[in-house]
Motif scaffolding. Structure first.
Motif, PDB file in Angstrom:
ATOM      1  N   THR A   1       0.938  -0.454   0.127  1.00  0.00           N
ATOM      2  CA  THR A   1      -0.197   0.308  -0.302  1.00  0.00           C
ATOM      3  C   THR A   1       1.083   0.781   0.137  1.00  0.00           C
ATOM      4  OG1 THR A   1      -1.730  -0.991   1.304  1.00  0.00           O
ATOM      5  CG2 THR A   1      -2.205   1.029   1.258  1.00  0.00           C
TER       6      THR A   1
ATOM      7  N   ALA B   1      -4.179  11.442   1.844  1.00  0.00           N
ATOM      8  CA  ALA B   1      -4.992  12.041   2.845  1.00  0.00           C
ATOM      9  C   ALA B   1      -5.049  13.244   2.048  1.00  0.00           C
ATOM     10  CB  ALA B   1      -4.507  12.223   4.241  1.00  0.00           C
TER      11      ALA B   1
ATOM     12  N   VAL C   1      -7.947   8.816   2.692  1.00  0.00           N
ATOM     13  CA  VAL C   1      -8.735   8.462   3.641  1.00  0.00           C
ATOM     14  C   VAL C   1      -8.800   9.741   5.074  1.00  0.00           C
ATOM     15  CG1 VAL C   1      -8.894   6.245   3.536  1.00  0.00           C
ATOM     16  CG2 VAL C   1      -6.430   6.999   4.462  1.00  0.00           C
TER      17      VAL C   1
ATOM     18  N   GLU D   1      -4.777   9.329   9.955  1.00  0.00           N
ATOM     19  CA  GLU D   1      -4.898   8.735  10.428  1.00  0.00           C
ATOM     20  C   GLU D   1      -4.023   7.309  10.456  1.00  0.00           C
ATOM     21  OE1 GLU D   1      -6.318  11.052  11.494  1.00  0.00           O
ATOM     22  OE2 GLU D   1      -5.473  11.821  13.239  1.00  0.00           O
ATOM     23  N   ASP D   2      -5.810   6.985   9.435  1.00  0.00           N
ATOM     24  CA  ASP D   2      -5.411   6.079   8.456  1.00  0.00           C
ATOM     25  C   ASP D   2      -4.785   5.538   7.604  1.00  0.00           C
ATOM     26  OD1 ASP D   2      -7.549   5.085   9.993  1.00  0.00           O
ATOM     27  OD2 ASP D   2      -9.262   5.214   8.196  1.00  0.00           O
ATOM     28  N   LEU D   3      -3.855   7.174   7.326  1.00  0.00           N
ATOM     29  CA  LEU D   3      -3.048   6.349   6.247  1.00  0.00           C
ATOM     30  C   LEU D   3      -1.962   6.269   6.725  1.00  0.00           C
ATOM     31  CD1 LEU D   3      -1.911   8.243   3.564  1.00  0.00           C
ATOM     32  CD2 LEU D   3      -0.924  10.023   4.310  1.00  0.00           C
TER      33      LEU D   3
ATOM     34  N   ASP E   1      -1.242   4.210   9.281  1.00  0.00           N
ATOM     35  CA  ASP E   1      -1.638   2.947  10.007  1.00  0.00           C
ATOM     36  C   ASP E   1      -1.370   2.119   9.067  1.00  0.00           C
ATOM     37  OD1 ASP E   1      -2.615   1.285  11.825  1.00  0.00           O
ATOM     38  OD2 ASP E   1      -3.743   0.885  10.692  1.00  0.00           O
ATOM     39  N   ARG E   2      -1.802   2.341   7.823  1.00  0.00           N
ATOM     40  CA  ARG E   2      -1.876   1.238   6.608  1.00  0.00           C
ATOM     41  C   ARG E   2      -0.829   1.420   5.991  1.00  0.00           C
ATOM     42  NH1 ARG E   2      -7.785   2.541   4.286  1.00  0.00           N
ATOM     43  NH2 ARG E   2      -7.618   1.201   2.849  1.00  0.00           N
ATOM     44  N   SER E   3      -0.231   2.450   5.423  1.00  0.00           N
ATOM     45  CA  SER E   3       0.711   3.017   4.794  1.00  0.00           C
ATOM     46  C   SER E   3       2.330   2.011   4.349  1.00  0.00           C
ATOM     47  CB  SER E   3       1.361   4.068   4.525  1.00  0.00           C
ATOM     48  OG  SER E   3       0.005   5.157   3.691  1.00  0.00           O
TER      49      SER E   3
END
Length: 315
Positions: A144, A171, A184, A187-189, A191-193
């Motif tokens: 990702t 984001a 997104v 914070e999601d960016l 966490d997921r990257s």
């Protein structure tokens, strides 16, 4: 109309110098002036092309004649836009010329750090052959890619990422949908990257946008790529995380002073000296965009305007 190129052009061949001269009385300076010299040059011009000089409020307060300037760069942190507006100066920049160049350099940096190309190159130069264990790489397909900022360059990065089989998420300030990128929350960016690539301008709001706390939200296996200003990142916190193994690697096209020597000494860091934009195609496109900015201003329809004097509209 008197036009000055204020400071040491990186690239200005004779043919382009003549094209600019067709627009007015055109003078090029081949140095990086001190403050007093910069003020004197700007006060001797109606319009200016600016590449290196920082134009803060104190300097601009002494500028009376100048009414227009175009920055050579897409970035604009070198000029105090509010002060320029107060002095009646229209300010433009060049947002388009290097989008593909920077996007490609993003992946040049990413591949260099994820495939450990620099230490592998050094090993071969010392005689190594078919030496595997120190150079285990990470395949990009299936990872990702997170982009902080979803503008022109970020969307070009996302297009390249799709060719590698990566999913692109991003984001932005408003949550606006962007083609090719799943938008997104920040914070999601983080966490997921698996790869986080920065594509925002440096402003008071974005300075150190990647704080120590936000950097800590990244996965230990993640790689940070920054082809923007180094001041977007808490560089000391980044260095500590890389030293401690809390981040897999970083690829940076710009450094600030904080713990820069630490970063220069790390094997999981790849560095380049601000050259993300610098290709044969982009440097010519840069001159075309500067010329376009000037011609549209002279025609009364200025393009790529960042700020205009009070009473005039800016896009």
């Amino acid at each position: 109309m008197r036009i000055v190129y204020l400071d040491e052009p990186t690239y200005l061949p004779g043919a382009w110098r003549r094209r600019f001269a067709e627009l007015g009385d055109f003078e090029v300076f081949h140095d990086r002036p001190d403050r007093r010299t910069a003020v004197n040059r700007l006060n001797g011009a109606d319009a200016a092309i600016v590449e290196w000089t920082h134009l803060d409020a104190e300097l601009l307060a002494e500028v009376d004649r100048l009414r227009y300037l175009t920055l050579v760069t897409s970035s604009f942190d070198a000029v105090d836009l509010s002060a320029a507006r107060e002095r009646g100066i229209t300010v433009a920049h060049c947002p388009d010329y290097s989008c593909q160049a920077v996007a490609e350099h993003t992946f040049a940096l990413l591949l260099a750090v994820s495939r450990r190309l620099l230490p592998a190159d050094r090993a071969v130069r010392k005689g190594a052959s078919h030496l595997y264990p120190p150079f285990l790489g990470r395949q990009l397909s299936g990872l990702t890619l997170g982009v902080l900022g979803t503008g022109r360059i970020a969307t070009a990065v996302a297009r390249i990422a799709a060719g590698f089989g990566m999913q692109a998420i991003g984001a932005n300030r408003t949550g606006t949908a962007v083609s090719g990128i799943t938008v997104v929350p920040l914070e999601d960016l983080l966490d997921r990257s698996d790869v986080l690539s920065l594509h925002v301008p440096l402003t008071p709001a974005t300075r150190r946008i990647l704080t120590a706390e936000r950097l800590a939200m990244l996965r230990p296996t993640a790689v940070l790529v920054n082809t923007c200003r180094g001041a977007l990142v808490d560089q000391s916190a980044l260095a500590r995380m890389l030293v401690d193994g809390r981040l897999a690697g970083a690829a940076l096209d710009d450094l600030v002073d904080d713990d820069a020597e630490v970063l220069r000494g790390l094997g999981n860091v790849v560095l380049s000296p601000g050259i993300a934009w610098y290709t044969d195609t982009a440097r010519t496109a840069n001159l075309a965009e500067i010329h376009h900015n000037l011609t549209t201003y002279l025609a009364g329809r200025p393009a790529n305007v960042l700020t205009a004097p009070h009473g005039q509209s800016s896009p």
